[in-house]
Design a protein around this motif. Structure first.
Motif, PDB file in Angstrom:
ATOM      1  N   GLN A 142       0.805  -1.210   0.000  1.00 17.19           N
ATOM      2  CA  GLN A 142       0.000   0.000   0.000  1.00 17.19           C
ATOM      3  C   GLN A 142       0.841   1.265   0.000  1.00 17.19           C
ATOM      4  N   ASN A 143       2.150   1.147   0.088  1.00 21.13           N
ATOM      5  CA  ASN A 143       3.008   2.325   0.176  1.00 21.13           C
ATOM      6  C   ASN A 143       3.698   2.551  -1.159  1.00 21.13           C
ATOM      7  N   HIS A 151       5.717   4.821  -2.127  1.00 26.79           N
ATOM      8  CA  HIS A 151       7.028   5.431  -2.080  1.00 26.79           C
ATOM      9  C   HIS A 151       8.060   4.541  -1.407  1.00 26.79           C
ATOM     10  N   CYS A 152       7.684   3.324  -1.041  1.00 26.84           N
ATOM     11  CA  CYS A 152       8.638   2.361  -0.500  1.00 26.84           C
ATOM     12  C   CYS A 152       8.860   1.291  -1.561  1.00 26.84           C
ATOM     13  N   HIS A 166      -8.225   5.383  -5.864  1.00 31.35           N
ATOM     14  CA  HIS A 166      -7.292   6.504  -5.841  1.00 31.35           C
ATOM     15  C   HIS A 166      -7.835   7.651  -6.680  1.00 31.35           C
ATOM     16  N   CYS A 190      -5.834  13.303  -2.993  1.00 29.73           N
ATOM     17  CA  CYS A 190      -4.416  13.519  -3.252  1.00 29.73           C
ATOM     18  C   CYS A 190      -4.267  14.650  -4.267  1.00 29.73           C
ATOM     19  N   CYS A 219      -1.122   9.436  -2.996  1.00 26.78           N
ATOM     20  CA  CYS A 219      -0.537  10.001  -1.780  1.00 26.78           C
ATOM     21  C   CYS A 219      -0.373   8.954  -0.690  1.00 26.78           C
ATOM     22  N   ASP A 220       0.595   9.203   0.166  1.00 26.72           N
ATOM     23  CA  ASP A 220       0.863   8.339   1.307  1.00 26.72           C
ATOM     24  C   ASP A 220       0.463   9.073   2.589  1.00 26.72           C
ATOM     25  N   ILE A 221       0.889   8.555   3.719  1.00 30.58           N
ATOM     26  CA  ILE A 221       0.516   9.167   4.990  1.00 30.58           C
ATOM     27  C   ILE A 221       1.301  10.437   5.257  1.00 30.58           C
ATOM     28  N   ALA A 233       5.126  14.040  -0.054  1.00 29.70           N
ATOM     29  CA  ALA A 233       6.166  13.377  -0.850  1.00 29.70           C
ATOM     30  C   ALA A 233       6.722  14.339  -1.890  1.00 29.70           C
ATOM     31  N   LEU A 259       8.569  12.118   2.309  1.00 30.75           N
ATOM     32  CA  LEU A 259       8.874  10.877   1.609  1.00 30.75           C
ATOM     33  C   LEU A 259       9.406  11.181   0.220  1.00 30.75           C
TER      34      LEU A 259
END
Length: 335
Positions: free
Chosen positions: A25-26, A28-29, A132, A199, A218-220, A223, A285
Motif C-alpha cells: 500500500q506504500n 514510495h517504498c 485513488h 491527493c 498520496c501516502d501518509i 512526498a 517521503l
C-alpha cells in the motif's frame, strides 16, 4: 519449549504479513516487492509507433511507449454498480518509459490520442472502480508548447495507473514575475471545490515522468516525487531540493498552511516549504531514484525574470475549461 517455538514462529509470520501489506500500500517504498511486481507483469506484444522528434533513453534498458497497451482499456457493457474493483497493481504498468514528443505536436493530436478523457479533463477507469483520486495542479505561465508536451505524456501515464484524476492548469496573466506559490494555492482550492480529491500533485509544466511505477497517489506523509531529473544527472541537486513535483493530501496542505505567496520567480520557495514541513512535524517521503525519474523539457526565454514584482492577477481553468465555454478545446485554456 515446543509451544514457545510455535508461538515465536506464529509471531514472526504475522510480522511478515503486516510488512507485506504495508509495502503493497506504500507507493514510495519501492523495494524488493516492487521489483517482483514488475517482473511478473504481462508485457504487450504490439506497441504503437508515431513519428517522433525527441527520444530520451539509455542503452541496455528496455523502454516502453507511454501509449503502449492503452488500447486494451475500453468501456464494458455492464452497469457502474456492477464494475469490479481495480486490481491493487495496474496491469498496464510497464516500468521505464520512452519520453517521445511528436514533431509539431498540436492539441488536436493530444485529444485524438486520449479518447477516454472526459470533458472537464477528468478520467476514470471505464472497466473498474479505483480507490485513488488524484488532482494534478500545473502552474502555467504561457509555456504553450511545454503544456502540450506535458498533456500528451501525462494523460496516458496516469491512465496506466488506473487512477481517477483531473489535470488543473492555473494560468497567471499579466506580464509580472512568476509566483508559483499563489498559483498552487489557487489550483488547490479550485480543485477541491470541484471534487473531493484525496491527493493533490503539484506539477511543473516542463517535467515528464519516465517510469510509470512512480505512482501518482498520496501516502501518509507529503512526498517530493521528482527526485531524479535528467538535467541534474538523475540525482538531487542538493539535499533540501523540493522543486518539480510535490504530492500532498488535503490535510497535509492545511497543516503546512499551503504554499508561500510572497516569492516571485523561483528563489527560496523550496526552503520555505521545507521549513513548513519541519514545523508541522511531518516526515518527507521520496521514491527511489530508479522510479522518480523525470525528463526536463528545454527551457525557453522566460520574461518573468525581467519583471519587478507587481500585483498579480490569477485565472484558474481546469484542463477543459475552454471546452465548457464552447471553444471546442478539451485540453487547456491559454488566456
Amino acid at each position: 519449549m515446543e509451544q514457545q517455538r510455535w508461538l515465536l514462529l506464529l509471531f514472526l509470520g504475522v510480522q511478515l504479513l503486516l510488512m507485506g501489506a504495508f509495502l503493497y500500500q506504500n507507493p514510495h517504498c519501492h523495494g524488493f516487492i516492487s521489483f517482483l511486481r514488475f517482473l511478473i507483469q504481462d508485457r504487450p506484444e504490439v506497441r504503437e509507433e508515431l513519428p517522433f522528434l525527441v527520444q530520451v533513453s539509455s542503452p541496455g534498458i528496455r523502454y516502453w511507449d507511454v501509449y503502449s497497451n492503452l488500447s486494451q482499456i475500453h468501456p464494458v457493457d455492464i452497469s457502474e454498480e456492477d464494475l469490479p474493483n481495480c486490481p491493487i497493481v495496474s496491469p498496464y504498468i510497464n516500468g521505464p518509459l520512452k519520453v517521445m514528443i511528436p514533431e509539431n505536436l498540436t492539441m488536436e493530436q493530444v485529444v485524438e490520442k486520449n479518447p477516454l478523457v472526459e470533458l472537464g479533463g477528468q478520467y476514470q477507469p471505464p472497466d473498474c472502480w479505483t480507490q485513488h483520486h488524484t488532482a494534478v495542479v500545473v502552474p502555467y505561465y504561457g509555456q504553450a508548447q511545454h503544456l502540450r508536451d506535458l498533456l500528451f505524456h501525462l494523460h496516458p501515464f496516469l491512465q496506466r495507473q488506473q487512477l481517477h484524476y483531473a489535470i488543473y492548469v492555473v494560468n497567471q496573466v499579466n506580464n509580472t514575475a512568476f509566483n508559483q506559490g499563489k498559483l498552487r494555492n489557487v489550483g488547490f482550492w479550485e480543485a477541491m471545490q470541484e471534487e473531493d480529491w484525496d491527493c493533490i500533485f503539484f506539477h511543473d509544466v516542463n517535467l515528464l515522468p519516465e517510469d510509470d511505477r512512480n505512482l501518482y497517489i498520496c501516502d501518509i506523509f507529503p512526498a517530493h516525487v521528482s527526485v531524479a531529473i535528467d538535467k541534474f544527472n538523475y540525482k538531487l541537486p542538493y539535499g533540501g531540493y523540493l522543486g518539480g513535483v510535490f504530492a500532498l493530501r488535503p490535510i497535509h496542505y492545511l497543516r503546512i498552511n499551503g504554499f508561500p505567496n510572497t516569492y516571485w520567480g523561483w528563489e527560496r520557495e523550496d526552503d520555505d516549504i521545507a521549513a513548513r514541513l519541519k514545523l508541522s512535524g511531518m516526515l518527507l517521503l521520496r521514491p527511489h531514484l530508479l522510479f522518480g525519474r523525470y525528463h526536463m523539457l528545454e527551457e525557453g526565454q522566460d520574461p518573468s525574470h525581467k519583471q519587478r514584482p507587481q500585483r498579480i492577477i490569477t485565472k484558474w481553468s481546469n484542463i477543459c475549461q475552454a471546452c465548457k465555454n464552447g471553444a471546442g478545446r478539451p485540453w487547456g485554456s491559454e488566456a
